[in-house]
Write a protein that holds these residues in place. Structure first.
Motif, PDB file in Angstrom:
ATOM      1  N   GLY A  23      88.238  65.387  58.329  1.00 50.63           N
ATOM      2  CA  GLY A  23      86.807  65.208  58.167  1.00 50.63           C
ATOM      3  C   GLY A  23      86.300  65.852  56.902  1.00 50.63           C
ATOM      4  N   PRO A  24      85.099  65.493  56.470  1.00 49.52           N
ATOM      5  CA  PRO A  24      84.544  66.064  55.244  1.00 49.52           C
ATOM      6  C   PRO A  24      84.065  67.498  55.431  1.00 49.52           C
ATOM      7  N   VAL A  25      84.184  68.285  54.364  1.00 52.04           N
ATOM      8  CA  VAL A  25      83.713  69.665  54.363  1.00 52.04           C
ATOM      9  C   VAL A  25      82.824  69.886  53.154  1.00 52.04           C
ATOM     10  N   ARG A  26      81.804  70.695  53.334  1.00 51.91           N
ATOM     11  CA  ARG A  26      80.886  71.005  52.247  1.00 51.91           C
ATOM     12  C   ARG A  26      81.056  72.469  51.851  1.00 51.91           C
ATOM     13  N   GLY A  27      81.270  72.707  50.564  1.00 49.36           N
ATOM     14  CA  GLY A  27      81.442  74.064  50.077  1.00 49.36           C
ATOM     15  C   GLY A  27      80.240  74.548  49.303  1.00 49.36           C
ATOM     16  N   ARG A  37      85.291  77.695  52.607  1.00 45.40           N
ATOM     17  CA  ARG A  37      85.806  78.752  53.471  1.00 45.40           C
ATOM     18  C   ARG A  37      85.878  78.266  54.918  1.00 45.40           C
ATOM     19  N   GLY A  38      86.870  78.792  55.634  1.00 46.67           N
ATOM     20  CA  GLY A  38      86.935  78.594  57.078  1.00 46.67           C
ATOM     21  C   GLY A  38      87.240  77.177  57.516  1.00 46.67           C
ATOM     22  N   ILE A  39      88.103  76.466  56.794  1.00 48.63           N
ATOM     23  CA  ILE A  39      88.485  75.102  57.181  1.00 48.63           C
ATOM     24  C   ILE A  39      89.652  75.183  58.173  1.00 48.63           C
ATOM     25  N   PRO A  40      89.524  74.624  59.365  1.00 48.50           N
ATOM     26  CA  PRO A  40      90.637  74.706  60.324  1.00 48.50           C
ATOM     27  C   PRO A  40      91.844  73.887  59.858  1.00 48.50           C
ATOM     28  N   PHE A  41      93.027  74.494  59.908  1.00 53.96           N
ATOM     29  CA  PHE A  41      94.247  73.732  59.668  1.00 53.96           C
ATOM     30  C   PHE A  41      95.026  73.514  60.964  1.00 53.96           C
ATOM     31  N   ALA A  42      94.584  74.143  62.040  1.00 55.97           N
ATOM     32  CA  ALA A  42      95.234  73.988  63.351  1.00 55.97           C
ATOM     33  C   ALA A  42      94.196  74.253  64.431  1.00 55.97           C
ATOM     34  N   THR A  63      79.711  66.167  58.552  1.00 56.15           N
ATOM     35  CA  THR A  63      80.224  67.033  57.492  1.00 56.15           C
ATOM     36  C   THR A  63      80.188  68.480  57.961  1.00 56.15           C
ATOM     37  N   ARG A  64      81.308  69.157  57.815  1.00 56.72           N
ATOM     38  CA  ARG A  64      81.438  70.536  58.289  1.00 56.72           C
ATOM     39  C   ARG A  64      81.079  71.499  57.157  1.00 56.72           C
ATOM     40  N   ASP A  65      80.203  72.446  57.432  1.00 57.25           N
ATOM     41  CA  ASP A  65      79.852  73.470  56.452  1.00 57.25           C
ATOM     42  C   ASP A  65      81.014  74.447  56.300  1.00 57.25           C
ATOM     43  N   ALA A  66      81.548  74.549  55.111  1.00 55.37           N
ATOM     44  CA  ALA A  66      82.661  75.463  54.826  1.00 55.37           C
ATOM     45  C   ALA A  66      82.131  76.617  53.984  1.00 55.37           C
ATOM     46  N   TYR A  67      81.185  77.354  54.558  1.00 55.88           N
ATOM     47  CA  TYR A  67      80.501  78.426  53.836  1.00 55.88           C
ATOM     48  C   TYR A  67      81.039  79.817  54.175  1.00 55.88           C
TER      49      TYR A  67
END
Length: 517
Positions: A23-27, A37-42, A63-67
């Motif tokens: 899924g998309p992430v916003r930095g 930051r904080g993007i799940p890999f598992a 979109t997931r906030d990757a803050y």
């Protein structure tokens, strides 16, 4: 289950958005970089997934906030000089990655550096301020990824019904995430370098020996590699002792029913009494660290030195080294520096030097002017970090691969210079994080001098040049010339500087620590 990075549907125009496989992430834009930051890999390794190998993260909508950094794994905070509560978010999403990139353009194809933190395999998290990778990414024009992995009982205790080395399996899963996703962040999945220090360096050495990690990285940097790897018998014995501290059996059924945030207490309790097990655990007992990679014959088939000597990583370029005064840090933190007795020095020499009493005599003959404290420090620096690091370079060369060797000899200026070139000094120098974590001790009262900044810049130049080209700027190690980069105020290339120590350990093999008795 709680999460620290919510999915939102309202986009922020100022934040860069990258589409990952899940899924998309916003930095965020920070100091000329795009940071995520904080993007799940598992999946969070809790509930039915407790003590299991990592499972791929579930895709999300929106979109997931990757803050914000993900929460750290449960860990022991009772290590020397470090107690209290982590300044970090809470939650179960322990397995996350963070990305610093000059530009998230898929066409950029920049070199990628993946950082693995240390912490005696029982503490650490990628959100620590000392691991802020902005200066590495910006100065070296590289993409930097940092990751969380399970530590302590969650990641390394030998448990019936669970795979061994779960923390290492987490690292492999993160590297698989990098291979699948880093192009979208502007990185080149064919130019990945793993780098780590202390337990992170031991993890890098393990990855070089692991069939599951083959092909996931092209280059490796191992800083201050610990020589502590457990045999399966030893790991099982320590696992029973750990579970007993919690009043449980060392099984998934028993341990999975316990709150993961309570289990570090068992590790701390056992650490305080490991010397009681000296007759069974030998050299491991004084380390007060009941966790290490386990040579289980499956996840980790053999110890790194044997694996590399047999050619397991001959296609991976290696940069490896150590600091001159590694063990000094632990003596100072334990308020033992300058206070070691002759009896304590004798005990350490007979326990750690090759050959027992003969090893003690050899050390005393090699260093006749050394005080008890200097001998105590020297043999533990050698056994725990210096010789394992040197031997990794030798093993890689023997196996047909290429290795470059370094030694940091520049001393930390803080506290009157008492710490010397101690364990962990390379971290603030490499990251340029002089006001975070251990750096507060290393530079206390002295500040960051121009020569510290110059050496820090030199560290980043060497590390990122190696990640980019495979050439750190000096000749590869070979058994005759033993070319070594000495990192100091005036860097120089010489034959390996610790020649007396090298000769003392010649012929010694670093193998998995056995269960005695």
């Amino acid at each position: 289950m709680t999460t620290s990075n919510p999915v939102t549907s309202a986009p922020r125009a100022e934040g860069p958005v990258v589409r990952t496989a899940t899924g998309p992430v916003r930095g965020l834009r920070e100091n000329g970089l795009a940071v995520f930051r904080g993007i799940p890999f598992a999946e969070p390794p809790v509930g039915q997934l407790r003590f299991a190998a990592p499972r791929p993260a579930t895709a999300w909508d929106g979109t997931r906030d990757a803050y914000a950094f993900g929460p750290p794994p449960p860990q022991d905070l009772g290590i020397q000089g470090r107690t209290g509560v982590l300044d970090a978010p809470e939650g179960d999403d322990w397995l996350t990655v963070n990305v610093w990139t000059p530009d998230p353009d898929p066409a950029a194809r920049r070199p990628v550096m993946v950082w693995i933190y240390g912490g005696a395999y029982k503490l650490g998290h990628s959100g620590s301020p000392g691991y802020d990778a902005q200066r590495i990414a910006r100065d070296g024009d590289v993409v930097v990824v940092t990751l969380n992995y399970r530590v302590g009982m969650e990641g390394f205790a030998q448990i019936e019904g669970a795979p061994a080395n779960r923390g290492l399996l987490d690292q492999v899963a993160a590297l698989e995430w990098v291979r699948e996703n880093v192009t979208a962040f502007g990185g080149d999945p064919d130019r990945v370098t793993v780098f780590g220090e202390s337990a992170g360096g031991g993890s890098v050495a393990s990855l070089l020996a692991m069939p599951r990690a083959r092909g996931l990285f092209r280059r490796a940097i191992a800083q201050s590699v610990p020589g502590t790897f457990f045999s399966l018998d030893l790991a099982e014995d320590i696992g029973r002792a750990l579970a007993a501290e919690a009043g449980l059996r060392p099984t998934v059924a028993d341990l999975a029913a316990t709150d993961p945030r309570r289990l570090p207490d068992a590790g701390q309790a056992l650490s305080a009494k490991m010397l009681q097990h000296l007759d069974r655990w030998g050299r491991i007992a004084p380390t007060v660290t009941p966790f290490s990679p386990v040579v289980d014959g499956d996840v980790l088939p053999t110890a790194p030195w044997q694996a590399l000597a047999s050619g397991s990583a001959r296609d991976v370029e290696l940069l490896v080294g150590h600091n001159r005064d590694e063990y000094r840090l632990f003596l100072v933190l334990g308020e033992m520096y300058g206070k070691i007795t002759e009896e304590q020095a004798t005990g350490a020499l007979r326990l750690f030097a090759p050959g027992g009493e003969a090893g003690e005599r050899a050390y005393r003959a090699a260093f006749p002017e050394a005080s008890p404290t200097e001998l105590y420090e020297r043999v533990q620096t050698d056994w725990l970090f210096a010789m394992p690091s040197l031997r990794l370079a030798e093993a890689q060369t023997a196996g047909g691969g290429r290795a470059h060797l370094y030694e940091l000899t520049w001393g930390a200026p803080g506290n009157g210079g008492i710490l010397g070139a101690c364990h962990g000094l390379d971290i603030p120098l490499l990251f340029g994080t002089f006001e975070a974590d251990l750096a507060n001790l290393l530079f206390a009262g002295a500040g960051v001098t121009p020569e510290a900044e110059a050496l820090s810049s030199r560290f980043r130049t060497v590390w990122t040049s190696f990640a980019t080209t495979g050439d750190p700027g000096w000749p590869a190690y070979d058994p005759e010339a033993r070319s070594t980069q000495v990192l100091d105020t005036h860097p120089a290339v010489t034959a390996y500087p610790e020649e007396k120590t090298r000769q003392l350990w010649e012929g010694y093999e670093f193998t998995p620590s056995p269960l005695l008795g």
